[in-house]
Design a protein around this motif. Structure first.
Motif, short mmCIF file in Angstrom:
data_model
loop_
_atom_site.label_atom_id
_atom_site.label_comp_id
_atom_site.label_asym_id
_atom_site.label_seq_id
_atom_site.Cartn_x
_atom_site.Cartn_y
_atom_site.Cartn_z
N GLU A 1 5.92 -2.50 9.36
CA GLU A 1 4.78 -3.09 8.36
C GLU A 1 3.66 -2.06 8.20
O GLU A 1 3.07 -1.86 7.09
N LYS A 2 3.20 -1.39 9.27
CA LYS A 2 2.16 -0.28 9.16
C LYS A 2 2.63 0.58 8.41
O LYS A 2 1.84 1.25 7.68
N LEU A 3 3.95 1.18 8.61
CA LEU A 3 4.39 2.28 7.85
C LEU A 3 4.48 1.88 6.51
O LEU A 3 3.93 2.65 5.31
N HIS A 4 4.81 0.71 6.09
CA HIS A 4 4.73 0.22 4.34
C HIS A 4 3.14 0.32 4.11
O HIS A 4 2.74 0.61 2.98
N LEU A 5 2.28 -0.22 4.93
CA LEU A 5 0.83 -0.15 4.70
C LEU A 5 0.42 1.31 4.31
O LEU A 5 -0.40 1.40 3.30
N GLN A 6 0.76 2.22 4.76
CA GLN A 6 0.46 3.76 4.89
C GLN A 6 0.93 4.29 3.52
O GLN A 6 0.34 4.86 2.65
N ASP A 7 2.35 3.82 3.07
CA ASP A 7 2.83 4.31 1.93
C ASP A 7 2.12 3.66 0.74
O ASP A 7 1.89 4.24 -0.28
N LEU A 8 1.80 2.44 0.90
CA LEU A 8 1.18 1.56 -0.20
C LEU A 8 -0.29 2.23 -0.53
O LEU A 8 -0.69 2.22 -1.77
N GLU A 9 -0.82 2.82 0.63
CA GLU A 9 -2.18 3.09 0.46
C GLU A 9 -2.11 4.37 -0.38
O GLU A 9 -3.07 4.88 -1.24
N LYS A 10 -1.06 5.24 -0.32
CA LYS A 10 -0.89 6.36 -1.00
C LYS A 10 -0.68 6.11 -2.64
O LYS A 10 -0.95 7.03 -3.33
N GLN A 11 0.17 5.18 -2.78
CA GLN A 11 0.00 4.74 -4.28
C GLN A 11 -1.15 4.44 -4.91
O GLN A 11 -1.29 4.48 -6.00
N ARG A 12 -2.38 3.96 -4.12
CA ARG A 12 -3.30 3.73 -4.93
C ARG A 12 -4.26 4.93 -5.05
O ARG A 12 -5.30 5.25 -4.41
#
Length: 635
Positions: free
Chosen positions: A616-627
């Motif tokens: 889930e933390k990996l997903h969160l890092q990826d989502l932060e890049k999309q913002r």
């Protein structure tokens, strides 16, 4: 009447004969705990039972308020009644001869007791009269009805004392008053005759009816139920309430069922006399009938005295709007079920049949299997909520969720509430286990805070504060992200398909209720609908309260008109924000579960949740890049 001075012998006899569990069970739901019984104290407000009853000591004690005493003291405190009055009532209940200190007082007391004894005698005589009449020529239609249509055996007819009330207006009156010489006033008090409004005299209450005696727990006839054999209404007629009969405190056939209820640790409640009789004839003997009324607290407590597990199964006719019939009949047992004090189940027989009809073509074993499979009342309600609903459709999902939340808000027992939140979350996740934590969070946020209190260690105000800040921040971010997606969908036809696909692929949905409602309205129109805004605005005129939360989404300012031109990037950023909140909830959920685990005893679970948190933390890092830009600047 002035309460007489009672002889000490009577007092001692009452103290020895009045079983404390028997007495208190009429007022408090008791569960067996070892040698003693436990329940909620009736003398102070409490949610955790601290009221104990000891059958060996014949004493009660509350660890909460320190109330204590014997059965006499209990009734005195509960009803704020004098000592002698309570002893007198218990003497009547346990049929203890009463001695008083003065002869004139004894005479007055015996007169009062004599009234009830005479009523018992009149009703017993009437029951014999009806049974005799059933076997005469004018009782043939009634006898044919119960033997040929209801298929009752002679043994069953005798066991339940079935009879027939003749068609004449004064047949019973003449038999009891003229032949048996019972005083007319007592026959009237027994509920068997009524005075004529004109011309004087009396007439029979029951005429040309199949008669079913209603007995008390000791097996004494206290009233009658009569079924018409013609088109006369009402179809079923009960005796009026009398000195002996209060239909809200009596259950039909309990005298025959009580021993088997104790033996099987289960009570079955049906609607009609004939349902109960048919089941007893089939060998299912833990069955009573509710006399066609909602279950009162007195009836429930009467039943619960005989079942240690407090298991009640309600079997109501499914052909009479079964859901509503069951809800009406449940009555006051509903409160106890929400508190978790009664193990309440619901049995609706397939194809809209009642128990009597079902047994015409099925065996007793078939019915027993239905009892085994009967769902708990809360599960039954949930099944009815989701029945014929397609949870993949926004409208059905929204409506179902709202009804489930309303149901969950009634549950007062914390363990029960926690269980059903998880259970309903699984249903709403449609088999996708990854969605369960989100569904749990969504349900919890919609349940009133005072209703849902997860079982976890107490934390300090300092520990609470930063968590509240995070939640508020997430809520603001989520509000803006969801609003942005809705704005683009409403105003930009070309990007509607992208939004629909992205929401589905990411398993995302609108978390805020006003956004969910709007999306539900939107989903009913085609993606290509050019007048979508006009149609939605027209609908919202009918729900004025919700309009104020979403009205700003229908109008674009200059800044938003420019941002619409960058829709693909804006959509991805907004969806990333929505998914980020979803992933953070999942991450918190997995962490909470992980912290509860002892890695020494459950190494596999420890590894599973640790890996889940990492993913889930990996997903969160990826989502932060999309913002790539701040969503807060767009709205």
């Amino acid at each position: 009447m002035k309460v007489p001075t009672l002889h000490q012998d009577t007092i001692e006899e009452v103290k020895s004969r009045a079983d404390i569990v028997d007495v208190i069970s009429d007022h408090v739901v008791l569960r067996k705990r070892g040698k003693d019984f436990l329940g909620l104290c009736p003398f102070h407000d409490e949610k955790t039972p601290s009221f104990t009853v000891s059958p060996t000591k014949q004493m009660y004690y509350c660890f909460g308020c320190q109330a204590a005493g014997n059965s006499i003291k209990f009734l005195m405190e509960l009803g704020k009644r004098p000592f002698a009055e309570v002893v007198l009532d218990l003497a009547k209940r346990y049929q203890i001869p009463v001695k008083t200190l003065a002869p004139e007082q004894r005479q007055e007391l015996q007169k009062q007791i004599s009234l009830r004894d005479q009523l018992y005698t009149i009703l017993a005589t009437t029951a014999q009269f009806f049974q005799h009449t059933l076997k005469q020529s004018h009782g043939k239609n009634a006898l044919d009805y119960i033997t040929k249509k209801r298929h009752f055996s002679e043994a069953t007819i005798q066991q339940f004392g079935l009879g027939y009330a003749p068609a004449g207006w004064e047949t019973l009156y003449h038999y009891l008053v003229d032949k048996k010489q019972f005083p007319v006033q007592l026959v009237e008090q027994a509920g068997l005759i009524k005075p004529r409004k004109e011309g004087g005299g009396y007439y029979d209450v029951f005429r040309d009816r199949l008669m079913i005696p209603i007995r008390d727990i000791q097996g004494r006839v206290i009233a009658f139920g009569g079924r018409t054999l013609t088109e006369e209404q009402p179809k079923y007629l009960n005796s009026p309430e009398t000195e002996l009969f209060n239909k809200g405190k009596i259950l039909f056939a309990l005298d025959a069922a009580k021993d088997n209820i104790s033996k099987l640790d289960q009570a079955v409640v049906v609607e009609g006399y004939f349902d109960a009789i048919a089941l007893h004839q089939a060998g299912i003997n833990n069955v009573v009938a509710s006399l066609g009324t909602a279950l009162s607290i007195e009836q429930i407590r009467l039943l619960l005295r005989y079942t240690e597990s407090k298991q009640l199964i309600l079997n109501f006719d499914a052909d009479k709007a079964g859901n509503n019939a069951a809800s009406r009949a449940i009555g006051e047992v509903e409160t106890l079920a929400y508190k978790g004090e009664v193990q309440l189940k619901i049995l609706n027989i397939p194809h809209g049949k009642d128990a009597d009809e079902y047994l015409q073509n099925n065996t007793a074993e078939d019915y027993k299997q239905l009892l085994i499979k009967a769902p708990l009342w809360l599960n039954w309600q949930i099944d009815k909520i989701i029945e014929n609903k397609d949870l993949k459709q926004p409208a059905d999902f929204q409506q179902t969720t709202q009804r489930i939340v309303k149901l969950l808000q009634n549950i007062q027992n914390q363990d029960t509430l926690n269980y059903y939140i998880s259970h309903c979350a699984e249903i709403l996740s449609l088999g996708d286990s990854q969605l369960i934590p989100l569904r749990v969070e969504n349900l919890v946020t919609q349940i009133k805070p005072q209703t849902y209190k997860p079982s976890k260690p107490q934390i300090t105000n300092q520990e609470k504060k930063p968590k509240l800040t995070i939640v508020n921040s997430e809520a603001g971010l989520l509000e803006k992200a969801e609003a942005l997606i809705l704005i683009i969908y409403l105003h930009d036809v070309d990007h509607r398909q992208i939004i629909m696909e992205e929401l589905e692929n990411r398993n995302l949905e609108f978390s805020l209720s006003h956004h969910r409602l709007l999306w539900q309205q939107i989903a009913e129109f085609s993606i290509e609908e050019n007048d979508l805004i006009s149609h939605i605005q027209t609908r919202y005129l009918q729900i004025d309260e919700e309009w104020r939360f979403i009205s700003h989404l229908f109008h674009l300012n200059e800044k938003m008109k420019k941002e619409i031109l960058r829709s693909p990037q804006v959509i991805q950023a907004a969806l990333a924000c929505m998914e980020r909140v979803y992933r953070e909830k999942r991450c918190r959920y997995f962490r909470e579960q992980w912290e509860k685990i002892d890695p020494q005893t459950e190494p596999e679970k420890d590894k599973y949740y640790a890996e889940a948190i990492y993913i889930e933390k990996l997903h969160l890092q990826d989502l932060e890049k999309q913002r790539q830009f701040a969503i807060t600047d767009l709205l």
